[in-house]
Design an enzyme around this catalytic site. Structure first.
Site, mmCIF file in Angstrom:
data_model
loop_
_atom_site.group_PDB
_atom_site.id
_atom_site.type_symbol
_atom_site.label_atom_id
_atom_site.label_comp_id
_atom_site.label_asym_id
_atom_site.label_seq_id
_atom_site.Cartn_x
_atom_site.Cartn_y
_atom_site.Cartn_z
ATOM 1 N N SER A 207 45.882 30.161 38.998
ATOM 2 C CA SER A 207 45.856 30.120 37.538
ATOM 3 C C SER A 207 47.182 29.617 36.997
ATOM 4 O O SER A 207 48.242 29.850 37.576
ATOM 5 C CB SER A 207 45.553 31.506 36.977
ATOM 6 O OG SER A 207 46.524 32.423 37.390
ATOM 7 N N HIS B 2 44.183 34.407 49.465
ATOM 8 C CA HIS B 2 45.356 34.977 48.802
ATOM 9 C C HIS B 2 45.194 36.489 48.709
ATOM 10 O O HIS B 2 44.139 36.993 48.334
ATOM 11 C CB HIS B 2 45.514 34.373 47.400
ATOM 12 C CG HIS B 2 46.486 35.123 46.559
ATOM 13 N ND1 HIS B 2 47.830 35.154 46.845
ATOM 14 C CD2 HIS B 2 46.316 35.906 45.471
ATOM 15 C CE1 HIS B 2 48.437 35.917 45.955
ATOM 16 N NE2 HIS B 2 47.545 36.391 45.116
ATOM 17 N N ARG C 136 37.393 51.842 21.816
ATOM 18 C CA ARG C 136 38.777 51.614 22.259
ATOM 19 C C ARG C 136 39.792 51.906 21.140
ATOM 20 O O ARG C 136 40.790 51.206 20.966
ATOM 21 C CB ARG C 136 38.952 50.189 22.797
ATOM 22 C CG ARG C 136 38.293 49.998 24.160
ATOM 23 C CD ARG C 136 38.504 48.600 24.692
ATOM 24 N NE ARG C 136 37.837 47.615 23.856
ATOM 25 C CZ ARG C 136 38.163 46.330 23.790
ATOM 26 N NH1 ARG C 136 39.145 45.879 24.527
ATOM 27 N NH2 ARG C 136 37.503 45.506 23.010
ATOM 28 N N HIS D 28 55.733 38.620 38.778
ATOM 29 C CA HIS D 28 55.586 39.853 38.010
ATOM 30 C C HIS D 28 56.766 40.064 37.079
ATOM 31 O O HIS D 28 56.786 41.009 36.295
ATOM 32 C CB HIS D 28 55.408 41.044 38.952
ATOM 33 C CG HIS D 28 54.252 40.837 39.897
ATOM 34 N ND1 HIS D 28 54.413 40.243 41.129
ATOM 35 C CD2 HIS D 28 52.935 41.072 39.754
ATOM 36 C CE1 HIS D 28 53.231 40.150 41.713
ATOM 37 N NE2 HIS D 28 52.312 40.641 40.898
ATOM 38 N N ASN E 239 39.982 51.787 40.516
ATOM 39 C CA ASN E 239 40.654 50.707 39.817
ATOM 40 C C ASN E 239 41.537 51.237 38.688
ATOM 41 O O ASN E 239 42.014 50.491 37.862
ATOM 42 C CB ASN E 239 39.594 49.781 39.239
ATOM 43 C CG ASN E 239 39.921 48.356 39.552
ATOM 44 O OD1 ASN E 239 41.096 48.007 39.686
ATOM 45 N ND2 ASN E 239 38.907 47.537 39.652
ATOM 46 N N LYS F 240 47.474 52.145 42.343
ATOM 47 C CA LYS F 240 46.076 52.550 42.164
ATOM 48 C C LYS F 240 45.871 54.022 42.494
ATOM 49 O O LYS F 240 46.427 54.534 43.454
ATOM 50 C CB LYS F 240 45.168 51.716 43.060
ATOM 51 C CG LYS F 240 45.260 50.261 42.712
ATOM 52 C CD LYS F 240 43.925 49.601 42.605
ATOM 53 C CE LYS F 240 44.176 48.189 42.093
ATOM 54 N NZ LYS F 240 43.019 47.580 41.499
ATOM 55 N N ILE G 281 49.016 29.604 43.244
ATOM 56 C CA ILE G 281 47.949 30.521 43.655
ATOM 57 C C ILE G 281 46.661 30.268 42.876
ATOM 58 O O ILE G 281 45.602 30.792 43.209
ATOM 59 C CB ILE G 281 48.434 31.980 43.523
ATOM 60 C CG1 ILE G 281 49.721 32.186 44.322
ATOM 61 C CG2 ILE G 281 47.390 32.976 43.991
ATOM 62 C CD1 ILE G 281 49.617 31.817 45.798
ATOM 63 N N CYS H 119 51.752 35.118 43.188
ATOM 64 C CA CYS H 119 50.434 35.403 42.596
ATOM 65 C C CYS H 119 50.136 34.347 41.541
ATOM 66 O O CYS H 119 50.926 33.417 41.353
ATOM 67 C CB CYS H 119 50.402 36.819 42.007
ATOM 68 S SG CYS H 119 48.725 37.447 41.747
ATOM 69 N N ASP I 165 40.021 33.964 47.179
ATOM 70 C CA ASP I 165 40.950 35.070 46.940
ATOM 71 C C ASP I 165 40.348 36.404 47.345
ATOM 72 O O ASP I 165 39.205 36.704 46.992
ATOM 73 C CB ASP I 165 41.272 35.146 45.433
ATOM 74 C CG ASP I 165 42.106 33.976 44.955
ATOM 75 O OD1 ASP I 165 42.983 33.538 45.713
ATOM 76 O OD2 ASP I 165 41.879 33.512 43.813
HETATM 77 N N1 GLN Z 1 43.512 32.642 41.892
HETATM 78 C C1 GLN Z 1 43.848 33.791 41.118
HETATM 79 C C2 GLN Z 1 44.926 33.437 40.105
HETATM 80 O O1 GLN Z 1 45.754 32.659 40.392
HETATM 81 C C3 GLN Z 1 44.328 34.927 41.988
HETATM 82 C C4 GLN Z 1 44.613 36.149 41.181
HETATM 83 C C5 GLN Z 1 44.916 37.381 41.981
HETATM 84 O O2 GLN Z 1 45.362 37.309 43.084
HETATM 85 N N2 GLN Z 1 44.708 38.548 41.416
HETATM 86 O O3 GLN Z 1 44.962 33.983 39.017
HETATM 87 ZN ZN ZN Z 2 47.674 37.762 43.581
#
Ligand code: GLN
Ligand code: ZN
Length: 761
Positions: free
Chosen positions: A439, A647, A19, A700, A119, A114, A437, A732, A605
């Site tokens: 985290s 989610h 890397r 975001h 990915n 994407k 959501i 998110c 999720d």
């Molecule tokens: N549960 C995950 C979080 O909150 C969902 C992450 C995601 O949607 N990519 O980080």
């Molecule tokens: Zn999300």
């Protein structure tokens, strides 16, 4: 007719085996090193790659596969498609490029999305009626010369003009009727200029990538493809053209291109063996050279070389000349499996980029000089393939027996009205319940503790204590803010897929198997090599610890089967749907254990549900059938009173909207803050009648929305969906944000929910 192409690969990783490019980029962005230093690292990486590919014995070495960030962005810059707001910054060429990729203070970056169904993420070019295409940058020519100086003749690789425009979006302010493809004639002029310059520099052959034509295209678009390559092919002084189509069946495009002066075509016979059928009987193909993509550029398994040679043999009558290549660029696999210190048996089944180059070379020699010429290598490959096929560790009879004994009721929950009532009784939530959501911000402390544990500097008990401290902090914070359904915050997870793969049999992790995701960002997908089995609970201890700290319900947090597959290297020896069912069983066991441990709300999720959707519409139904079945299998093993959430990380559902209904989750949280709740109407239109949490805080962005703003979004949501089905949540996970933003944002979110509740009749 063309000179022989011979063995080749369509592209190669560029981030560096260690890397190096990631580090050089990040150090330059942080102001710790100079542009000259960054350029020198880049040059060294390029030269090293070219020489390695040549020395490995490839007949044709791809060039121009290096990028400081992304090849689609490179193409935009090469042809002068830089939106004025970036040009106006007055930065040098490299910094303008990074401004497009990453934004600067006042100007956000280009949108990122994407690359087909991979990915990898590319930057979306913005094209308007006023975009002036011109050959603005000569990197492809310069890198050809640089390679020559290093002693290697290369075949420059470019994103093709049609794919470039089809991936672009209309610039802001363009008329409604405008399509970037309208600009094709002007763009072709610029491509023609580049082809002429490459020819003058001595380039023999150029590769133009047109993967957009491995997906469904209209007759007009196909005709445009033919016209474009008739025009480029008609240039009097130009290199030979190799047009590559990958990630799907390129057959229709082959038919179109066979009638143009293009000399060669590359097709993906790994993703779409059907291409062979759609190519047969195409008039004009006999005058073309064909690169048969028989070595999988997107997965990490050793190639069955015997089978590849048989496939190559069936092509011999079809085209004028047949060579062997990879199915697509090797950008999507790690560098070298030899450097991995992993289980030797599994390792012997794997091929990363360096090994795949070798496979292509061996196949090329077998085609050229006969199988005897490479008998030893063929035998070794055969032995590895046979070992993998017969390995006991790949099969787990218990897993297979369980799946076989499943009945329809295992994928069926009770009547929704009853579930609702039972859940309300158990949870006692107010209208417009608030939640997150999953985290919470991953602090430096949390990251350090995990790194120290992985490196063996702290023991398990110490590590677990640190995580529990963090969970306690996060629970207390949520109680103070006044959220209704709490989460433990996921501090123990480095990544929402890797965490589960490390707790499941059938997966193996690599130490250095990095793959570029975007820019300097790399991921290390786990390798799913065998039947998936859950040896024991994976998340129960964390969830129950959190639940003990509060009287409010704590939401258990799991990753769904489709997302686990989407972000792993998956097995290629059984249908993906079967693998999905196995992962679903493991998640189902976890769901049931959480329920038994007193967790009343469980979120599974599936942010990758849409991403795995096949490029061809004809294959959507089959995919969605197994994807939905896997989710339902994972989530149907609970009582009516247990509330299942899911989610999804987007709000443009398009082709998957019916599937979202079919998931039958009690509550679905989605992205919506940016689309002003319009998505709720889309859901209503297909009869979605479950709980829905349209994100009211755009995580975001670092911006903290105020109470009035969130309340306004909620009122908008209430115009489409009744109050007893609306949830209030961010759009998110909060993992990438700072507490300084998250705390006030969640306070405002709760404040807004309270305010709007008071307005309810
Ligand atoms: N549960 C995950 C979080 O909150 C969902 C992450 C995601 O949607 N990519 O980080
Ligand atoms: Zn999300």
């Amino acid at each position: 007719m063309t000179g022989k192409i011979g063995s080749t690969v369509l592209g190669y990783p560029r981030i560096g085996p260690e890397r190096e490019l990631k580090r050089a980029l990040e150090s330059y962005w942080a102001g710790r090193s100079s542009e000259a230093e960054l350029r020198e690292t880049a040059r060294e990486l390029r030269v090293r790659t070219w020489r390695e590919l040549r020395d490995a014995g490839l007949d044709s070495v791809p060039g121009n596969t290096f990028s400081y960030y992304d090849q689609v962005l490179d193409t935009a810059v090469t042809f002068g498609a830089v939106p004025p707001r970036y040009a106006a910054l007055g930065l040098g060429p490299l910094d303008t490029y990074f401004a497009l990729a990453r934004g600067v203070e006042a100007v956000p970056p280009l949108e990122m999305t994407k690359w087909f169904d991979t990915n990898y993420h590319y930057l979306v070019p913005e094209i308007g009626p006023d975009t002036e295409f011109a050959l603005a940058d000569r990197t492809p020519v310069e890198q050809y010369r640089e390679a020559l100086e290093a002693g290697v003749t290369t075949r420059p690789v470019l994103v093709g003009p049609l794919t470039f425009l089809l991936l672009a979006k209309s610039a802001e302010g363009a008329p409604e009727s405008f399509r970037p493809l309208d600009k094709l004639p002007e763009l072709l002029t610029a491509y023609a200029d580049l082809l002429r310059e490459l020819h003058r520099a001595g380039v023999e052959r150029v590769q133009l990538d047109e993967p957009a034509f491995a997906a469904d295209r209209t007759p007009e678009q196909l005709a445009a493809l033919g016209d474009a390559y008739r025009q480029l092919g008609g240039l009097s002084a130009r290199p030979e053209l190799l047009v590559a189509g990958y990630f799907g069946d390129f057959g229709e495009a082959v038919r179109e291109l066979a009638g143009t002066p293009v000399e060669a075509l590359a097709v993906d016979l790994v993703t779409a063996p059907s291409t062979v059928d759609s190519m047969s009987g195409v008039p004009g193909l006999r005058d073309k050279a064909l690169v048969a993509g028989l070595v999988d550029g997107r997965n990490i398994w050793r190639t069955d070389l015997d089978r590849a040679l048989t496939a190559a043999a069936t092509l011999l009558g079809l085209a004028g000349e047949v060579s062997v290549g990879t199915s697509c660029s090797l950008l999507h696999v790690p560098y070298d499996v030899e450097t991995e210190d992993i289980d030797p048996q599994v390792k012997s089944w794997l091929a990363f980029a360096a090994q795949k180059v070798r496979e292509v070379v061996v196949l090329g020699r077998a085609l050229e000089d006969g199988r005897e010429a490479v008998a030893d290598e063929l035998a070794a490959a055969r032995a590895a393939v046979e070992d993998r096929a017969g390995a006991t560790r790949v099969r787990n009879n218990r897993v297979r027996a369980r799946l076989e004994s499943l009945k329809p009721e295992h994928s069926q929950r009770g009547d929704y009205a009853k579930r609702r009532e039972a859940q309300q009784k158990s949870l006692q939530l107010p209208p417009l319940p608030t939640t997150t959501i999953g985290s919470f911000p991953q602090t430096t402390d949390v990251r350090r503790a995990r790194a120290a544990f992985t490196a063996g500097r702290i023991d398990r008990a110490t590590y677990q204590q640190r995580m529990r401290d963090e969970i306690k902090r996060v629970i207390e914070l949520q109680e103070r803010i006044g959220l209704d359904v709490l989460v433990h915050g996921e501090p123990e997870r480095n990544d929402m897929v890797q965490y589960f793969s490390e707790h499941l049999d059938g997966f193996i992790s690599t130490a250095n198997g990095w793959v570029q995701s975007y820019g300097s960002r790399c991921v290390r997908p786990p390798i799913l090599y065998g039947d998936v089995f859950r040896p024991g609970p994976m998340t129960v201890a964390w969830a129950t610890y959190a639940q003990k700290l509060t009287a409010k319900p704590v939401k258990g947090m799991l990753t769904g089967p489709v997302t686990i597959l989407a972000w792993s290297f998956v097995r290629d020896d059984q249908p993906l749907g079967e693998t999905a069912a196995q992962v679903a069983m493991a998640i189902r066991d976890e769901v049931q254990d959480l329920e038994a441990a007193g967790i009343r709300v469980i979120q599974v999720d599936e942010p990758a549900l849409r991403e795995l959707l096949p490029l061809r519409a004809a294959r959507h139904e089959a995919y969605l059938a197994w994807a939905v079945a896997a989710f339902r299998l994972a989530t149907s093993g609970v009582a009516d009173s247990t509330q299942i959430h899911t989610h999804l990380c987007y709000s443009e559902f398009g082709d998957v909207i019916d599937a979202i209904v079919a998931l039958d989750a009690d509550v679905t949280s989605i992205e919506a803050a940016r689309s002003r709740m319009e998505v709720l109407e889309d859901l209503n239109a297909v009869g979605f009648g479950r709980g829905v949490g349209p994100g009211v805080y755009d995580i975001h962005s670092p911006r903290v929305p105020d109470v009035a703003e969130v309340a306004e979004l909620l009122r908008a949501a209430l115009r489409s969906v009744p109050a007893d089905r609306i949830w209030v949540n961010p759009d998110c996970g909060l993992k990438t944000r700072d507490y300084a933003e998250v705390e006030p944002a969640l306070e405002n979110l709760v404040g807004a929910a309270e305010a709007v509740r008071r307005e309810l009749p």
